[in-house]
Write a protein that holds these residues in place. Structure first.
Motif, PDB file in Angstrom:
ATOM      1  N   ARG A 147       7.575  -5.760  -9.684  1.00 16.17           N
ATOM      2  CA  ARG A 147       6.929  -4.908  -9.314  1.00 16.17           C
ATOM      3  C   ARG A 147       7.325  -4.081  -8.232  1.00 16.17           C
ATOM      4  O   ARG A 147       8.059  -3.911  -7.775  1.00 16.17           O
TER       5      ARG A 147
ATOM      6  N   TYR B  96       5.072  -0.706 -12.896  1.00 14.16           N
ATOM      7  CA  TYR B  96       3.535  -1.358 -12.833  1.00 14.16           C
ATOM      8  C   TYR B  96       3.475  -3.110 -13.749  1.00 14.16           C
ATOM      9  O   TYR B  96       4.672  -3.221 -14.231  1.00 14.16           O
ATOM     10  N   PRO B  97       2.450  -4.076 -13.529  1.00 12.50           N
ATOM     11  CA  PRO B  97       2.321  -5.171 -14.218  1.00 12.50           C
ATOM     12  C   PRO B  97       2.107  -4.352 -15.654  1.00 12.50           C
ATOM     13  O   PRO B  97       1.734  -3.930 -15.871  1.00 12.50           O
TER      14      PRO B  97
ATOM     15  N   PHE C   9       1.139  -3.950 -19.441  1.00 11.63           N
ATOM     16  CA  PHE C   9      -0.234  -3.633 -19.686  1.00 11.63           C
ATOM     17  C   PHE C   9      -0.495  -4.289 -21.683  1.00 11.63           C
ATOM     18  O   PHE C   9      -1.094  -3.860 -22.253  1.00 11.63           O
TER      19      PHE C   9
ATOM     20  N   ASP D 205       2.244 -11.971 -10.763  1.00  9.26           N
ATOM     21  CA  ASP D 205       2.535 -11.825 -11.848  1.00  9.26           C
ATOM     22  C   ASP D 205       1.535 -11.283 -12.611  1.00  9.26           C
ATOM     23  O   ASP D 205       1.042 -10.537 -13.227  1.00  9.26           O
TER      24      ASP D 205
ATOM     25  N   LEU E 282      -2.342 -10.915 -12.205  1.00  2.00           N
ATOM     26  CA  LEU E 282      -2.180  -9.471 -12.153  1.00  2.00           C
ATOM     27  C   LEU E 282      -2.459  -9.136 -13.188  1.00  2.00           C
ATOM     28  O   LEU E 282      -3.217  -8.460 -13.958  1.00  2.00           O
ATOM     29  N   ASN E 283      -1.903  -9.454 -14.383  1.00  2.00           N
ATOM     30  CA  ASN E 283      -1.731  -9.943 -15.737  1.00  2.00           C
ATOM     31  C   ASN E 283      -3.681  -9.812 -16.391  1.00  2.00           C
ATOM     32  O   ASN E 283      -4.252  -9.516 -16.851  1.00  2.00           O
TER      33      ASN E 283
ATOM     34  N   MET F 171      -5.685  -7.691 -14.786  1.00  2.00           N
ATOM     35  CA  MET F 171      -5.963  -5.409 -15.596  1.00  2.00           C
ATOM     36  C   MET F 171      -6.961  -5.585 -17.051  1.00  2.00           C
ATOM     37  O   MET F 171      -7.884  -5.316 -17.033  1.00  2.00           O
TER      38      MET F 171
ATOM     39  N   LEU G  45      -8.988   1.643 -14.085  1.00  4.35           N
ATOM     40  CA  LEU G  45      -7.655   0.999 -14.619  1.00  4.35           C
ATOM     41  C   LEU G  45      -6.662   1.378 -14.300  1.00  4.35           C
ATOM     42  O   LEU G  45      -5.815   0.700 -13.707  1.00  4.35           O
ATOM     43  N   ASN G  46      -7.091   2.598 -14.029  1.00  4.92           N
ATOM     44  CA  ASN G  46      -5.450   3.137 -13.732  1.00  4.92           C
ATOM     45  C   ASN G  46      -5.426   3.275 -12.450  1.00  4.92           C
ATOM     46  O   ASN G  46      -3.762   2.889 -11.684  1.00  4.92           O
TER      47      ASN G  46
ATOM     48  N   MET H  18      -4.587  -0.500 -11.059  1.00  3.18           N
ATOM     49  CA  MET H  18      -3.110  -0.377 -11.000  1.00  3.18           C
ATOM     50  C   MET H  18      -2.514   0.661  -9.810  1.00  3.18           C
ATOM     51  O   MET H  18      -1.188  -0.236  -8.889  1.00  3.18           O
TER      52      MET H  18
ATOM     53  N   TYR I 183      -0.346  -2.023  -8.097  1.00  2.03           N
ATOM     54  CA  TYR I 183       1.041  -2.224  -8.690  1.00  2.03           C
ATOM     55  C   TYR I 183       2.271  -2.937  -7.550  1.00  2.03           C
ATOM     56  O   TYR I 183       2.837  -3.815  -7.923  1.00  2.03           O
TER      57      TYR I 183
END
Length: 452
Positions: free
Chosen positions: A136, A170-171, A173, A269, A272-273, A276, A313-314, A317, A321
């Motif tokens: 990332r 980014y992670p 999605f 990672d 982070l997923n 999200m 959410l955006n 991130m 990110y």
């Protein structure tokens, strides 16, 4: 623009052939003076041809150079292959032949480069290749290298076209997209989600709807029923306007990586997923979501104040990110003090960490402090390799020692985790691949039980 010349394969073969012919002539007894004269004539002719070829090629390029158009997406996602496009445009009447190579960041895997091409006059071609990010953050695309064959074929001309460009990785999605898709069809059980919002549950009024078989009679709205001439019920939803706060460990333990066997990256990672996915679910439920990191070097902490809405959410991130775990020790008690200082409203605090039994003395007082105000869920990541070692067949004595050691380590870790969390049914200790589903199920359990 960068310009370099290298002899073409045809030119090298021609020189090699001339040298071989000279050697054969000398061995055959031809006078050396004749061989020297012949070699000199050939060299002069070759040099003249090369100079004329260079002049003609440079003149053609100066009149109408190739134009490069590189199409990049707005962003990339870690572990997700993406096809990129290079367009070469030739506005001249004469064509070009050569190969192309894009200068890529070292953290990108690629397939389909270099690409050879033949571009006729007054035409454009589209060249495609694939990249797969393995990290990332920001990645750099440099210029595009063109290796063009000269008009006469005596050399190859190297050009560097285009300007460097930066992209964000980014992670992944994919988990969020899959959840949204399955949620729309009421098929969340396919990914292990045990519960979802059902009609008639909760205490906050949602809407009026036609009565269906199985609806509680106590939910019938008699005034609406008389007005519409058919049975109408009130539907309810879980309480909204609650807060979910992620406490993200960025210490050295979170640097664990399963290697190439994990397509989703390292433990951090995958954490982070999971973050999200649960953020998406909580926002859909009407809750506000925030995040706070700990375990960094001084001054590197990230904070995202809790908020709600479709853009949350955006925005989160964009804030997280490029965050990476460091080499420092994670101070759980200091992180708990930060939560108590910054988050006054009662919240569901989800601590994403990698627990070890030696952390018990530090984690226990941190949880005790946060639980004076908040509902705390500890989500610990367990290494997959421990399960694999413990599951080995006992073929040799050395392997038996490995298996016993893995079982002992895992049991000690499990016992310490239970002591620290106080037999809390909400806390989880799972492998990274199982974390997203486990967190969503725990979140739904909290909503159903109205623990907040």
């Amino acid at each position: 623009m960068c310009l370099r010349l290298i002899p073409s394969r045809a030119a090298v073969m021609a020189v090699a052939a001339a040298a071989l012919a000279s050697a054969v002539a000398l061995l055959a007894g031809v006078p050396s003076a004749w061989v020297s004269v012949a070699a000199g004539v050939l060299a002069a002719a070759g040099l003249a041809w090369a100079l004329a070829d260079l002049w003609h090629t440079r003149r053609s390029w100066a009149r109408a150079p190739l134009r490069l158009e590189r199409r990049l997406p707005q962003a990339l996602a870690i572990g997700v292959p993406r096809e990129l496009v290079l367009n070469l445009v030739n506005t001249a009447t004469l064509g070009w032949r050569g190969s192309v190579f894009d200068e890529l960041d070292g953290t990108l895997d690629f397939d389909g480069l270099p690409r050879t091409f033949r571009l006729p006059g007054r035409r454009r071609i589209e060249l495609r290749y694939r990249v797969t990010p393995r990290r990332r953050g920001r990645v750099r695309f440099g210029g595009t290298q063109l290796r063009l064959r000269s008009r006469g074929g005596s050399f190859e001309w190297l050009h560097l076209l285009g300007e460097p460009q930066l992209l964000h990785v980014y992670p992944n999605f994919a988990a969020v997209a899959r959840y949204a898709w399955l949620a729309g069809d009421r098929r969340l059980s396919q990914i292990g989600i045990k519960t979802y919002a059902q009609r008639g549950e909760g205490t906050d009024f949602k809407q009026l709807a036609d009565y269906q078989s199985g609806d509680p009679v106590r939910h019938i709205d008699w005034k609406a029923t008389l007005r519409h001439g058919r049975p109408i019920v009130r539907q309810f939803q879980d309480e909204r306007d609650q807060c979910v706060l992620f406490l993200l460990d960025c210490g050295r333990r979170m640097r664990a990586d399963e290697g190439a066997t994990s397509a989703d990256g390292g433990h951090f990672d995958q954490a982070l997923n999971a973050l999200m996915l649960l953020t998406h679910v909580a926002l859909k439920e009407g809750d506000e979501v925030g995040a706070l990191s700990f375990g960094h070097a001084p001054g590197q902490q990230r904070r995202f104040a809790p908020r709600k809405g479709a853009a949350t959410l955006n925005a989160m991130m964009a804030r997280l990110y490029d965050i990476e775990p460091g080499t420092d020790h994670s101070d759980y008690l200091e992180a708990a003090r930060g939560v108590m200082r910054l988050q006054r409203k009662r919240a569901l605090v989800i601590m994403l960490t990698n627990f070890r039994d030696e952390d018990a003395a530090e984690l226990a007082p941190a949880l005790k402090l946060m639980r004076t105000r908040h509902l705390v869920l500890v989500a610990s990541l367990r290494e997959r390799v421990l399960r694999e070692i413990a599951g080995q067949p006992l073929g040799v004595a050395e392997r038996a020692v490995e298996v016993a050691g893995a079982h002992w380590f895992e049991q000690a870790r499990r016992d310490a985790f239970r002591r620290v969390t106080g037999q809390d049914a909400l806390s989880v200790d799972v492998e990274p691949r199982d974390l997203p589903v486990a967190l969503v199920n725990r979140y739904h359990a909290v909503k159903r039980s109205r623990l907040l």
